[in-house]
Design an enzyme around this catalytic site. Structure first.
Site, PDB file in Angstrom:
ATOM      1  N   GLN A  28      -4.645  -0.847  -7.559  1.00 20.22           N
ATOM      2  CA  GLN A  28      -5.359  -0.030  -6.587  1.00 20.22           C
ATOM      3  C   GLN A  28      -5.991   1.169  -7.270  1.00 20.22           C
ATOM      4  O   GLN A  28      -5.405   1.758  -8.177  1.00 20.22           O
ATOM      5  CB  GLN A  28      -4.410   0.480  -5.495  1.00 20.22           C
ATOM      6  CG  GLN A  28      -5.086   1.282  -4.393  1.00 20.22           C
ATOM      7  CD  GLN A  28      -4.077   1.888  -3.429  1.00 20.22           C
ATOM      8  OE1 GLN A  28      -3.541   2.964  -3.674  1.00 20.22           O
ATOM      9  NE2 GLN A  28      -3.818   1.196  -2.335  1.00 20.22           N
TER      10      GLN A  28
ATOM     11  N   ASP B  74       0.814  -1.214   0.000  1.00 25.10           N
ATOM     12  CA  ASP B  74       0.000   0.000   0.000  1.00 25.10           C
ATOM     13  C   ASP B  74       0.849   1.266   0.000  1.00 25.10           C
ATOM     14  O   ASP B  74       0.320   2.365  -0.035  1.00 25.10           O
ATOM     15  CB  ASP B  74      -0.931  -0.017   1.229  1.00 25.10           C
ATOM     16  CG  ASP B  74      -2.074   0.981   1.118  1.00 25.10           C
ATOM     17  OD1 ASP B  74      -2.518   1.268  -0.009  1.00 25.10           O
ATOM     18  OD2 ASP B  74      -2.520   1.502   2.157  1.00 25.10           O
TER      19      ASP B  74
ATOM     20  N   SER C 297      -7.147   5.579  -0.274  1.00 24.27           N
ATOM     21  CA  SER C 297      -7.320   4.335  -1.028  1.00 24.27           C
ATOM     22  C   SER C 297      -8.795   3.945  -1.031  1.00 24.27           C
ATOM     23  O   SER C 297      -9.454   3.993   0.006  1.00 24.27           O
ATOM     24  CB  SER C 297      -6.491   3.215  -0.400  1.00 24.27           C
ATOM     25  OG  SER C 297      -5.117   3.553  -0.381  1.00 24.27           O
TER      26      SER C 297
END
Length: 282
Positions: A275, A201, A225
């Protein structure tokens, strides 16, 4: 730092398929998304046979996590087949879901094999540590963010692509970053995969900001996110150097899309990431 991260990612079993994830010591504000994903993966792994390892996860962030309280994880055993096991995990705080994730586990087998080549970039030994680069410009960071900007992190990172966190010059939406744990990881493969999920991440959302000359430090930028997908391809050790090769092919409508490939030092493609993130200029 690494011992602290191992403790953070070791979830506590409260009942069958119900777990509690610890809070980050001295954490403030919003929980890092990688932490929630990694703890959810550790909870799901506790419900799968040891011979089955995770090969993919798909997560949606619904609410920001609160650093002040632990997170509760509920695991649903949706399917156990001859080769694959599927789990659904919901993370809760104060009775409300903050993350919904599906994870799939596979009994390892042999198969046809190919992969993309690792990008040709400078080796980590030829690049300065990011921590040093941060300290050089720390006095230019807003005071409210300065402590977070320079605080020690569990992973050492070195940028193999141009990196200037305080500049607003548009850059190519591509990043190549070496990273590894700052100390050896004493736990087994399950912890290495969880730490890789944690690290996956990092930097992704920043990739889609590069062509717009933006960063999370700018006070008029809102970012978060929205979802996160990770595929495990091969065995991995996070205390050896790994190359995170990222690109961001699209952004519009307040969102940016990012992709990543994670390579071991020997050139093996060990994981892939995708993502989508919220990206607004107020």
């Amino acid at each position: 730092m690494i011992a602290q991260l191992e403790t953070l990612l070791t979830v506590e079993e409260l009942d069958r398929d119900l777990y509690r994830g610890a809070r980050q010591p001295e954490g403030r504000g919003r929980v890092f998304g990688g932490q929630v994903i990694a703890q959810a993966l550790m909870a799901a792994a506790r419900s799968a046979d040891a011979e089955r390892v995770p090969h993919s996860l798909h997560a949606y962030f619904m609410r920001p996590g609160d650093e002040d309280i632990p997170i509760i994880y509920r695991v649903n055993r949706d399917h156990d087949g001859g080769s694959f096991s599927t789990r659904r995990i919901v993370a809760f705080q104060r009775g409300e879901p903050i993350l919904n994730m599906a994870a799939s586990f596979q009994k390892l087998e042999q198969g046809l094999s190919h992969q993309f080549d690792m990008p040709n970039v400078p080796s980590p030994e030829d690049l300065p540590p990011e921590a040093e680069e941060r300290r050089k410009v720390a006095d230019k960071v807003p005071e409210r963010l300065r402590e977070f900007f320079i605080r020690p992190r569990p992973f050492e990172t070195r940028h193999a692509s141009p990196w200037a966190p305080l500049e607003d010059k548009p850059q190519e939406p591509v990043q190549n970053i070496w990273f590894k744990a700052v100390a050896p990881v004493s736990s087994g493969p399950e912890m290495h995969r969880a730490m890789l999920a944690w690290a996956s991440d990092m930097y992704l959302l920043g990739t889609t900001m590069r062509p717009h000359g933006l960063s999370w430090i700018r006070p008029n930028v809102q970012s978060a996110s929205l979802d996160h997908a990770l595929w495990f391809h091969d065995d991995v050790r996070v205390d050896d150097w790994l190359l995170y090769a990222m690109d961001a092919p699209w952004s519009s409508r307040g969102r940016g899309f990012n992709r990543g490939m994670i390579f071991a030092r020997d050139g093996r493609l060990v994981a892939s990431v995708a993502q989508e993130g919220l990206m607004r200029v107020r």
